[in-house]
Every structure is written in C-alpha cells, then in structure tokens.
Design an enzyme around this catalytic site. Structure first.
Site, PDB file in Angstrom:
ATOM      1  CE1 TYR A 113      -3.603  -2.097   5.330  1.00 43.08           C
ATOM      2  CE2 TYR A 113      -3.177   0.183   4.704  1.00 43.08           C
ATOM      3  CZ  TYR A 113      -3.472  -1.129   4.349  1.00 43.08           C
ATOM      4  OH  TYR A 113      -3.625  -1.453   3.029  1.00 43.08           O
ATOM      5  CE  LYS A 145      -1.545  -4.301   3.332  1.00 45.81           C
ATOM      6  NZ  LYS A 145      -1.873  -5.619   2.776  1.00 45.81           N
ATOM      7  CB  SER A 147      -0.860  -0.028   1.262  1.00 43.50           C
ATOM      8  OG  SER A 147      -1.384   1.240   1.537  1.00 43.50           O
TER       9      SER A 147
END
Ligand SMILES: NC(=O)c1ccc[n+]([C@@H]2O[C@H](COP(=O)([O-])OP(=O)(O)OC[C@H]3O[C@@H](n4cnc5c(N)ncnc54)[C@H](O)[C@@H]3O)[C@@H](O)[C@H]2O)c1
Length: 336
Positions: free
Chosen positions: A140, A144, A116
């Site tokens: 988050y 990643k 991402s």
C-alpha cells in the site's frame, strides 16, 4: 472551477466534496461505490464507474471538461495489501495512471492526489518532514510512493500543477452530526474500533503493543479531523490555482497522540468504560509517527482547528446516532 473528484463517495472524498460545493465549485464525482456510499454525496452528480475503465473515463472527462482533478479513489489498508499486492497495485497505480492520462489529454491544470504517511515507513525521527526519503513497508505504502512519482512526472511533462497530500490518520465526523464515516467491520481503524466497544458491539478494546518507547508504552500517531483535511484540499486547490507551489505536503495535526490517549478520550466523551486488554506489538509498527506541518502552513496558510476531543466527540455522536455505520468486529488496536 469544475472539479472532478474520483473516490468522492468515500470518507475523505465526500467531506471534501462538501467543502468544494460550499466554496462554489462545480463537482462531478466518479466512484465505483466499492467502499463509498451513494448517500455520502446525495444530490451531487455521480458517475458510477471504475477509474481503470479508460474508455468510460475518457467520455466523462470529455463531457465534464474539468479544470482540476482530486484523486481519492483507491484501496487503503496496509495490512490487506500484504496479501493482495496485485489488487493494490492495479487500483492504486494503474487506476491513477488512467486518471492522469485522461487529465493530460483533456488539459487539466490542477491535480491533487491522496497520498499517505505510509510512504515514510518507520522514519528515523519525528515529527517527520517531507524531505525524509520514502521507505514504505507495505505494498500500500509503495503504491502511494509510486503514485507520487507518477503525479510528479505528469505534472512536469503535461504542465499540471499538483499536490501529493500525505495524510496522516483521518478521523471524526461533521460537527453538526449530518455526515460521517461508514466503516465496514473489516476496517481496523482506531476510533471506530473503540466506539464499537463503547457501544457494546464487541466485548472490549485490545491494544497491540504496550512496550513502545513512548510516554505510556502505546504507539503514537497523528490524527487529523476529516473536516480539517477537507478544508486543506480546498486551500491547496485554490493555492495551486494562484501560484505553482507543486510538491508533496504532510497533512496532519502535527501532534503525536498515543493509542491510550485515544481510548481515554473516547471513553470520556462517551461516558462508557469498556475493558481494555493488551497484546504483543505487530511487526513493523513504528513507535511514533507524526507530521511536521510547516510546509503546508507556509505554502497554503492551512492549519487544523480541531483537537483530539473534537475528533472523538464528533465520531462518537455520529456512530452512536447511526449505529448501522459500524459493523461487528473483534479486532485489536495497534495505532494504524
Ligand atoms: N482515511 C485515511 O486516514 C487516509 C490516510 C492516508 C491516505 N488515505 C487515502 O485517501 C484516499 C481516500 O481515503 P478514504 O479514507 O476516504 O477511503 P474510502 O475507502 O472511504 O474512499 C475511497 C473511495 O474510492 C472509491 N474507489 C475505490 N476503488 C475505486 C475504483 N477502482 N474506481 C472508482 N472508485 C473507486 C471507493 O468506492 C470509495 O468511495 C485513499 O486513496 C486512501 O489511500 C486515507
């Protein structure tokens, strides 16, 4: 090629499954349907299970014997990850490790990972290139970034060719109206939120931040049509099969679009004009984040073909014709 697709019943995964099948690949989806939908992959072989269940996954790999793995399964909200660090690390890092271990044990040759743009945090300059150091600003984004490192280590030590695909913001639906996103009310993504307002499911559109140093004061992001993103996966898979161009790649349109522009475009294609109001910026929201896509173009010859109007038009038609794909929500827009 036999391709195991984890999270293939989700939004990006299910579009990619369609691309893989139409290119003649054999697909097996592994998904726990926590956010994915059976109907998104109807007619496609599906193993219902959690990627963290190593014994289960082991037998799935042993039976299917995939040449390649595409790993979409995971949790994807930066905001939610701020309060659910453990769950995000468990699914996104431990889950990925389990899939990578099975890949190593079963001789998988190619691995494509859904990373991402959140790995960049707030980059010093845009468009952002892959050489900019990772500086995630949420668990988050961190999950990643950690995922990319894991993929690289397995790639190097288990001789697996890999691509960490750093998606920007996926949006849109199938041009023929046959498929699109299922968006729970809790998901704060810009197109569904504007469309909810256009359909009268909520009172209006609230934009968070009108004083960013951008042309109209709202946050600028890069939106990529989900069918372009799916095609990128196909190109990358076939490109990796031809030659070892393992690495990390931005997958975006390469153009910055403001929240106001998104709102105006959806209003235009829908012919509806819900009221717009403004609120304060959220801490940590970058003013502008869009991709330099030179690397993926050069390595795989991939370029997006859909523009903002196509994203808005296909998303609008899908949700208008299938309103149950949206739920009621009254959240506000900030560009994430
Ligand atoms: N949509 C975007 O704009 C975007 C942007 C950047 C990165 N990504 C990444 O791309 C991937 C796919 O995103 P999406 O938008 O399709 O999300 P999604 O929620 O629609 O799909 C995720 C899929 O993974 C499955 N899943 C989740 N946890 C699982 C588990 N423990 N075991 C098995 N299956 C599990 C879900 O049921 C779902 O089908 C995610 O990893 C996300 O972080 C998405």
């Amino acid at each position: 090629m036999r391709v195991l697709v984890s999270g293939g019943a989700g939004y990006v995964g299910s579009f990619t499954v369609r691309s893989l099948l139409s290119a003649g690949h054999e697909v097996l989806v592994v998904d726990d349907l926590s956010t994915g939908r059976r109907e998104a992959v109807s007619g496609v072989p599906l193993e219902l299970g959690d990627i963290r269940d190593e014994l289960r996954l082991e037998s799935v790999f042993a039976n299917f014997r995939p040449h390649a793995v595409m790993h979409f399964a995971g949790l994807k909200s930066s905001e939610e990850s701020m309060t659910e660090i453990g769950r995000y690390m468990d699914v996104n890092v431990r889950g990925l490790t389990t899939v990578l271990e099975c890949s190593r044990r079963h001789g998988v040759r190619l691995f494509v990972f859904s990373s991402s743009c959140s790995v960049y945090g707030t980059p010093g300059c845009v468009p952002v290139t892959e050489d900019v150091s990772a500086a995630p600003e949420s668990p988050y984004g961190e999950s990643k970034s950690m995922g990319e490192h894991l993929v690289q280590w397995y790639g190097r030590l288990a001789n697996i060719r890999f691509a960490n695909l750093r998606y920007f913001n996926a949006a849109g639906a199938a041009a023929d109206g046959s498929h699109g996103a299922y968006v729970p009310a809790s998901v704060r993504e810009i197109f569904p939120m504007v469309i909810r307002a256009c359909l009268g499911m909520v009172d209006g559109i609230r934009i968070l931040g009108s004083d960013f140093p951008t042309s109209d004061g709202t946050a600028v992001r890069d939106y990529i049509h989900v069918e372009d993103l799916a095609k990128a996966h196909l190109r990358v898979l076939e490109g990796l099969d031809d030659s070892d161009v393992s690495g990390s790649y931005n997958v975006g349109c390469g153009t910055g679009v403001s929240v106001q522009e998104v709102v105006q475009t959806v209003r235009m294609v829908s012919g509806r004009r819900p009221p717009v109001s403004f609120g304060a910026r959220r801490p940590g929201d970058p003013a502008g984040l869009w991709a330099d896509t030179t690397r993926i173009k050069e390595a795989f010859g991939w370029e997006p073909v859909h523009d903002l109007a196509a994203i808005a038009e296909t998303a609008w038609r899908w949700h208008r014709d299938n309103p149950s794909t949206l739920g009621p929500d009254s959240s506000s827009l900030s560009g994430r």
